[in-house]
Design a protein around this motif. Structure first.
Motif, PDB file in Angstrom:
ATOM      1  N   GLU A  56       0.905  -1.111   0.152  1.00 56.04           N
ATOM      2  CA  GLU A  56       0.066  -0.136  -0.023  1.00 56.04           C
ATOM      3  C   GLU A  56       0.816   1.290  -0.111  1.00 56.04           C
ATOM      4  O   GLU A  56       0.437   2.252  -0.564  1.00 56.04           O
ATOM      5  CB  GLU A  56      -1.046  -0.018   1.222  1.00 56.04           C
ATOM      6  N   LYS A  57       1.932   1.199   0.871  1.00 54.86           N
ATOM      7  CA  LYS A  57       2.790   2.510   0.694  1.00 54.86           C
ATOM      8  C   LYS A  57       3.580   2.522  -0.439  1.00 54.86           C
ATOM      9  O   LYS A  57       3.936   3.779  -0.660  1.00 54.86           O
ATOM     10  CB  LYS A  57       3.644   2.377   1.792  1.00 54.86           C
ATOM     11  N   GLU A  58       3.899   1.467  -1.172  1.00 54.40           N
ATOM     12  CA  GLU A  58       4.802   1.615  -2.479  1.00 54.40           C
ATOM     13  C   GLU A  58       3.566   1.883  -3.411  1.00 54.40           C
ATOM     14  O   GLU A  58       3.993   2.707  -4.255  1.00 54.40           O
ATOM     15  CB  GLU A  58       4.867   0.239  -2.915  1.00 54.40           C
ATOM     16  N   LEU A  77       4.149   5.271  -5.825  1.00 60.14           N
ATOM     17  CA  LEU A  77       4.051   5.581  -7.134  1.00 60.14           C
ATOM     18  C   LEU A  77       3.008   6.648  -7.549  1.00 60.14           C
ATOM     19  O   LEU A  77       3.267   7.289  -8.251  1.00 60.14           O
ATOM     20  CB  LEU A  77       3.716   4.088  -7.629  1.00 60.14           C
ATOM     21  N   ALA A  78       2.034   6.817  -6.899  1.00 61.23           N
ATOM     22  CA  ALA A  78       0.897   7.763  -7.106  1.00 61.23           C
ATOM     23  C   ALA A  78       1.481   9.110  -7.083  1.00 61.23           C
ATOM     24  O   ALA A  78       1.526   9.949  -7.746  1.00 61.23           O
ATOM     25  CB  ALA A  78      -0.139   7.586  -5.921  1.00 61.23           C
ATOM     26  N   GLY A  79       2.326   9.186  -6.061  1.00 63.79           N
ATOM     27  CA  GLY A  79       2.960  10.639  -5.771  1.00 63.79           C
ATOM     28  C   GLY A  79       4.017  10.833  -6.691  1.00 63.79           C
ATOM     29  O   GLY A  79       4.049  12.282  -7.318  1.00 63.79           O
ATOM     30  N   ALA A  80       4.682   9.810  -7.272  1.00 60.02           N
ATOM     31  CA  ALA A  80       5.758  10.206  -8.468  1.00 60.02           C
ATOM     32  C   ALA A  80       4.681  10.542  -9.749  1.00 60.02           C
ATOM     33  O   ALA A  80       5.219  11.520 -10.479  1.00 60.02           O
ATOM     34  CB  ALA A  80       6.522   8.962  -8.552  1.00 60.02           C
ATOM     35  N   GLN A  81       3.867   9.767  -9.877  1.00 61.29           N
ATOM     36  CA  GLN A  81       2.814  10.273 -11.075  1.00 61.29           C
ATOM     37  C   GLN A  81       2.483  11.521 -11.204  1.00 61.29           C
ATOM     38  O   GLN A  81       2.381  12.201 -12.138  1.00 61.29           O
ATOM     39  CB  GLN A  81       1.806   9.030 -11.255  1.00 61.29           C
ATOM     40  N   LYS A  82       2.038  12.200 -10.117  1.00 53.83           N
ATOM     41  CA  LYS A  82       1.397  13.428  -9.982  1.00 53.83           C
ATOM     42  C   LYS A  82       2.383  14.499 -10.504  1.00 53.83           C
ATOM     43  O   LYS A  82       2.083  15.627 -11.129  1.00 53.83           O
ATOM     44  CB  LYS A  82       1.171  13.607  -8.413  1.00 53.83           C
ATOM     45  N   ILE A  83       3.920  14.111 -10.319  1.00 57.36           N
ATOM     46  CA  ILE A  83       4.798  15.207 -10.719  1.00 57.36           C
ATOM     47  C   ILE A  83       5.577  14.761 -11.931  1.00 57.36           C
ATOM     48  O   ILE A  83       6.574  15.488 -12.282  1.00 57.36           O
ATOM     49  CB  ILE A  83       5.870  15.389  -9.508  1.00 57.36           C
ATOM     50  N   GLY A  84       4.984  13.936 -12.746  1.00 62.25           N
ATOM     51  CA  GLY A  84       5.475  13.324 -13.985  1.00 62.25           C
ATOM     52  C   GLY A  84       6.585  12.587 -13.956  1.00 62.25           C
ATOM     53  O   GLY A  84       7.390  12.282 -15.005  1.00 62.25           O
TER      54      GLY A  84
END
Length: 431
Positions: free
Chosen positions: A378-380, A384-391
Motif C-alpha cells: 500500500e505504501k509503495e 508511485l501515485a505521488g511520483a506520477q503526480k509530478i511527472g
C-alpha cells in the motif's frame, strides 16, 4: 494534459526515445527525404533502405569500435527469439566443425570410402554430441533463466549445464553474482558456448565487468544478451563471439534485434544447408529467419525488415556519435554512471525508508530496483501515485517481483534523474 517536457519516463521497455529523434521521425513518417512517401512505405529492397542499414551499421561500429571480423545483423523476434537462434546457430556450427574434423581424421586413417566412410563419420560425431556437447549458462536473473530453459526445451536438458544459479547463493532469490571461483563450468572449458545476460532487467543485476574466467584463447564461445544495457558503456567486443540485444531499451523502438557476431561463426555452408545430419542427430533445425549466415548473406534483408525501426536505431546511434565524438560510447557510459550514482546515493541516505534489492557489487546502472517502507504494497502504491503526480512515470517494478524499478536508460536525462532524486528525498523526509 502534460507536455512531453513535463514528463520523465522510467519504464523498462519500451523505453523513452530522444525527443529530437522523434521529431525527425514524425517528418520521415509523412514524407521521407522529400519524396512524397513516408519511410514506412518505402521498399526494403530500395536504395534508401540499404542506405539506412549502412548508416546504422556505421554508427554502431564507430560507437563500439567493432572489429572488422564481426558482422552486424538486424533481425526480428526480440531477445527471446535470439534465445533460440543462439542454440540453432552455434550448435549447428559446433556439429559442422566436429564433422569436418572427423572427415579429415578418418579419411587419413581408414580405407573406408563412400557410404562406409560417411557412416563412420556420423557415428563419431554422434558419440561426440552425446559425450561432449554442452552449453553453459550463467543464470543470474529472470532472462538468463528463460534462455537456459529455452535451450533445454530445444535440445534437451542433458546438454545444458547451468554453471551458476545465483539464487542458490541468495536464499532462493536473484540479486547477487557468485564469485567466479564458485562457478561450475563444463570441465576443461569444453562447453560449446557460455551464455550470460549482461544486465538483468527484472532483477536489477549487472555484470560489473567481463568475466575473467571467460577470457583467453581456450575459452568457449561467449554469448551475451545486452538487451537492456546495449550502447550504455564501453565494451571490448573482441572478447565476445556473439552480442545481441532488443532495440527497445537504449537503441530504438520495439521491432528489431541487433546481433553482433564473429564472421568465423557464419560459415558458407550454413547448418540450414545440411539439415539431414542434424535430424539424424536429433538436434534442432532452426527457422530460416533466425539463421545468421542466411541473414548476413542477404544484408539483413532475407525477409521484410521494418526499415523504420532500423532508421530510428540509426538516428539514435548517430546522435551519440555526434554528441560524444572521440569518447565514443565511453561518453554515454560516464553519463549513465553519474545518473545511477546519484539515485543509488540518495536511496542509501534513507535506509529506514528504501532498500535496494540487489547486492551493491552487482547493482545495475540501467534498472534500479528497490523497495519502499519494507515492501509494504500500500505504501509503495502511495509512492508511485505521488511520483506520477509530478511527472515521474514508469516506476512500477516487474509484475514477478513487485517493488519499484527506475530504468535509467540513455534517453533518461540527467535532469530526469535529479528530479527523481528530489522526489526520493521529499518522500523519505515527508517534506
Amino acid at each position: 494534459m502534460p507536455e512531453r517536457s513535463d514528463v520523465h519516463y522510467f519504464g523498462a521497455g519500451p523505453a523513452p526515445l530522444p525527443s529530437a529523434v522523434l521529431e525527425r521521425a514524425s517528418q520521415a513518417l509523412l514524407n521521407y527525404k522529400g519524396q512524397g512517401v513516408g519511410i514506412c512505405e518505402i521498399s526494403h529492397r530500395s536504395a534508401d533502405a540499404n542506405e539506412i542499414l549502412a548508416d546504422a551499421k556505421a554508427a554502431l561500429t564507430s560507437l563500439l569500435d567493432i572489429p572488422e571480423d564481426y558482422e552486424i545483423l538486424f533481425l526480428q523476434g526480440g531477445g527471446s527469439g535470439e534465445f533460440s537462434a543462439v542454440v540453432y546457430n552455434l550448435v549447428g556450427v559446433w556439429v559442422e566443425k566436429r564433422r569436418a574434423q572427423a572427415e579429415k581424421d578418418l579419411s587419413a586413417s581408414t580405407d573406408a570410402k563412400g557410404e562406409a566412410l560417411e557412416q563412420k563419420i556420423f557415428e563419431r560425431v554422434q558419440r561426440e554430441v552425446k559425450e561432449e556437447l554442452r552449453l553453459d549458462y550463467l543464470v543470474t536473473g529472470s532472462w538468463s533463466l528463460k534462455a537456459s530453459q529455452e535451450a533445454s526445451r530445444l535440445i534437451g536438458a542433458e546438454y545444458v549445464n547451468v554453471a551458476v544459479d545465483s539464487r542458490k547463493a541468495n536464499n532462493g532469490k536473484f540479486g547477487v553474482i557468485p564469485s567466479e571461483s564458485d562457478w561450475k563450468p563444463t570441465p576443461g572449458n569444453k562447453a560449446a558456448f557460455t551464455y550470460f545476460c549482461d544486465n538483468e532487467t527484472v532483477d536489477g543485476v549487472e555484470f560489473p565487468q567481463f568475466p575473467k574466467s571467460l577470457e583467453g584463447a581456450d575459452a568457449p564461445w561467449v554469448v551475451a544478451d545486452m538487451s537492456s544495457n546495449f550502447i550504455s558503456r564501453k565494451v571490448d567486443v573482441s572478447k565476445y563471439s556473439v552480442i545481441f540485444g532488443g532495440a527497445q531499451k537504449n537503441v530504438g523502438n520495439a521491432g528489431i534485434t541487433i546481433v553482433i557476431v564473429k564472421k568465423s561463426l557464419l560459415p558458407p555452408a550454413s547448418p540450414q544447408a545440411a539439415p539431414e545430419l542434424l535430424r539424424r542427430l536429433n538436434l534442432p533445425i532452426g527457422p530460416i529467419v533466425f539463421d545468421w549466415p542466411t541473414i548476413a548473406k542477404n544484408n539483413s534483408l532475407y525477409n521484410t525488415l521494418p526499415i523504420f525501426d532500423v532508421w530510428i536505431a540509426g538516428q539514435v546511434m548517430s546522435d551519440l556519435v555526434s554528441t560524444y565524438g572521440a569518447k565514443k560510447i565511453a561518453g554515454q557510459g560516464e553519463i549513465s554512471a553519474e545518473k545511477a550514482n546519484i539515485i543509488y546515493g540518495t536511496l542509501e541516505q534513507y535506509p529506514n525508508v528504501y532498500k535496494v534489492v540487489p547486492d551493491k557489487t552487482v547493482r545495475s546502472r540501467m534498472n534500479i530496483c528497490f523497495r519502499v517502507n519494507g515492501g509494504d504494497e500500500e505504501k509503495e502504491k502511495t509512492f508511485l501515485a505521488g511520483a506520477q503526480k509530478i511527472g515521474l512515470l514508469g516506476l512500477k517494478g516487474h509484475r514477478s517481483v513487485g517493488g519499484i524499478r527506475a530504468s535509467n536508460y540513455n534517453a533518461v536525462s540527467l535532469d530526469g534523474a535529479k528530479k527523481l532524486v528530489t522526489y526520493l528525498e521529499t518522500y523519505a523526509t515527508g517534506a
